[in-house]
Design an enzyme around this catalytic site. Sequence first.
Site, PDB file in Angstrom:
ATOM      1  N   HIS A  54       8.395  -0.738   0.543  1.00  0.00           N
ATOM      2  CA  HIS A  54       7.082  -0.631  -0.124  1.00  0.00           C
ATOM      3  C   HIS A  54       6.380   0.624   0.370  1.00  0.00           C
ATOM      4  CE1 HIS A  54       3.433  -2.771  -1.985  1.00  0.00           C
ATOM      5  NE2 HIS A  54       3.019  -1.577  -1.612  1.00  0.00           N
ATOM      6  N   HIS A  56       4.067   4.261  -1.282  1.00  0.00           N
ATOM      7  CA  HIS A  56       3.458   4.930  -2.457  1.00  0.00           C
ATOM      8  C   HIS A  56       3.674   6.428  -2.316  1.00  0.00           C
ATOM      9  CE1 HIS A  56       1.161   1.415  -4.054  1.00  0.00           C
ATOM     10  NE2 HIS A  56       1.355   0.993  -2.807  1.00  0.00           N
ATOM     11  N   GLN A 151      -1.912   0.728 -10.951  1.00  0.00           N
ATOM     12  CA  GLN A 151      -2.924   0.758  -9.887  1.00  0.00           C
ATOM     13  C   GLN A 151      -4.313   0.353 -10.398  1.00  0.00           C
ATOM     14  OE1 GLN A 151      -2.857   1.897  -6.182  1.00  0.00           O
ATOM     15  NE2 GLN A 151      -4.480   0.469  -6.705  1.00  0.00           N
ATOM     16  N   HIS A 209       1.932  -6.371  -6.216  1.00  0.00           N
ATOM     17  CA  HIS A 209       0.881  -6.346  -5.197  1.00  0.00           C
ATOM     18  C   HIS A 209       0.101  -7.643  -5.407  1.00  0.00           C
ATOM     19  CE1 HIS A 209       1.749  -2.103  -4.765  1.00  0.00           C
ATOM     20  NE2 HIS A 209       0.823  -1.964  -3.844  1.00  0.00           N
ATOM     21  N   GLU A 212      -3.795  -9.239  -2.299  1.00  0.00           N
ATOM     22  CA  GLU A 212      -4.104  -8.356  -1.170  1.00  0.00           C
ATOM     23  C   GLU A 212      -5.603  -8.427  -0.897  1.00  0.00           C
ATOM     24  OE1 GLU A 212      -3.064  -4.235  -1.632  1.00  0.00           O
ATOM     25  OE2 GLU A 212      -3.350  -3.802   0.486  1.00  0.00           O
ATOM     26  N   ASP A 308       4.039   1.282   3.395  1.00  0.00           N
ATOM     27  CA  ASP A 308       2.990   1.253   2.369  1.00  0.00           C
ATOM     28  C   ASP A 308       2.331   2.614   2.152  1.00  0.00           C
ATOM     29  OD1 ASP A 308       1.346   0.326   0.379  1.00  0.00           O
ATOM     30  OD2 ASP A 308       0.268  -1.126   1.590  1.00  0.00           O
TER      31      ASP A 308
HETATM   32 ZN   LIG Z   1       1.070  -0.892  -1.965  1.00  0.00          ZN
END
Ligand SMILES: [Zn+2]
Length: 418
Positions: A54, A56, A151, A209, A212, A308
């Site tokens: 994971h 980005h 996102q 996701h 979170e 992440d």
């Molecule tokens: Zn993430």
Amino acid sequence: MKKFINAKIYKNNEATEILVEDGKIKEIGNNLADCKEVIDLGGKMVTPPYVDPHLHLDYVYTLAELGKTGAGSGTLFEAIEMWPVFKKTLTVESVKKLALKGVMDEVSQGVQHIRTHIDVTDPKFTGLKAMLEMKEELKDIVDIQIVSFPQQGMYTYKGGRELVEEALKMGADVVGGIPHYEPAREYGEMSVKATVELAMKYDKLIDVHCDETDDPQARFIELLNALVYLEGYGAKTSASHTCSFGSADDSYAYRMIDLFKKSKINFISNPTENAYLQGRHDTYPKRRGLTRVKEFMEHGINVAFAQDSINDPWYPMGNGNMMNILDNGIHLAQIMSPQDIEKDLDLITYNGARCLNIQDKYGLEVGKDANFIVLNGDSPFDVIRNRANVLASVRKGEFLFKQKPVEYDVKLDLGVKY
Ligand SMILES: [Zn+2]
């Protein structure tokens, strides 16, 4: 043919040698056939390469580009609001330039498999185009899986879901989602359903996701798990973060743990990132932002750790060092008993490979690609306690890099001997 000798092989107490032919592992054992090229690994620990399940890559180093050293409040939702302003300025070249730095950070520290979420809530798909090119251009040094990740949500504006679908048609490998960011619970549920439908339609993996947030009422994992269980799709599904599951009450959590076992769903925890982002609305006691990693391990539910973020609006730190992630994670999750330590390395190797559904190709077994790393220590306890660095990374039998353990020009002398 070449032979790597004098290795301490993770999860194999007997063998010390690995024989490689045409980039594949031909044999693992002792006193294997003689060959011209023999490489002595000096009794160091050998594991399969690190997996970062994971990351980005379209965000790495964008915090520095924004001219900032950190978001003001440090909350997840503030970071999500910062991002679209910057996103407008991206080009394929600018994304590739920064992403390559992130890939270098990871590969130079033993990672050979990365799953990257790419923001597809951009009608021009700039990040996705960049990453599709990089996936191909870098395939000899690293395997990259791309998540079609909305996102800004699928339903916070019109057309979000369609962008996720278009990215799958363009070549993304995995369907993503962010239900806790959708504007109402019902929209979050719609997005979970859409994620599973799209995965089935295009035969893709799933990585959401999910929850979170510290809000124990965020329970999208319940719906995600139920849907993939019914479709027999759990092993192809990962739920990332699930921070709220660390705040859920025990009676709910244990009922869900039973259901997770049945579906075979995977979990990905981002210990450094979520320790930083979560608990922000708590005074004291302050929550850790971590899902129930220890309990998942105890119940045989697959869970992996991930980086992440590397210097992005969500998290100012991060350097691609998976041992650092593991070190933080085992503290936050309290998994350091002698039995835990023997399998903690799985959290950044084998367990991540299962999240990526590459377990058939991954690992130190005859017939598989000769991909492995050499750690500066001789046991799981030794390498974890010392947060050992990676002395070498081998891919298809060839060194991606190798380095010597630290050597001193002047060594500290205490002046006494006992
Ligand atoms: Zn993430």
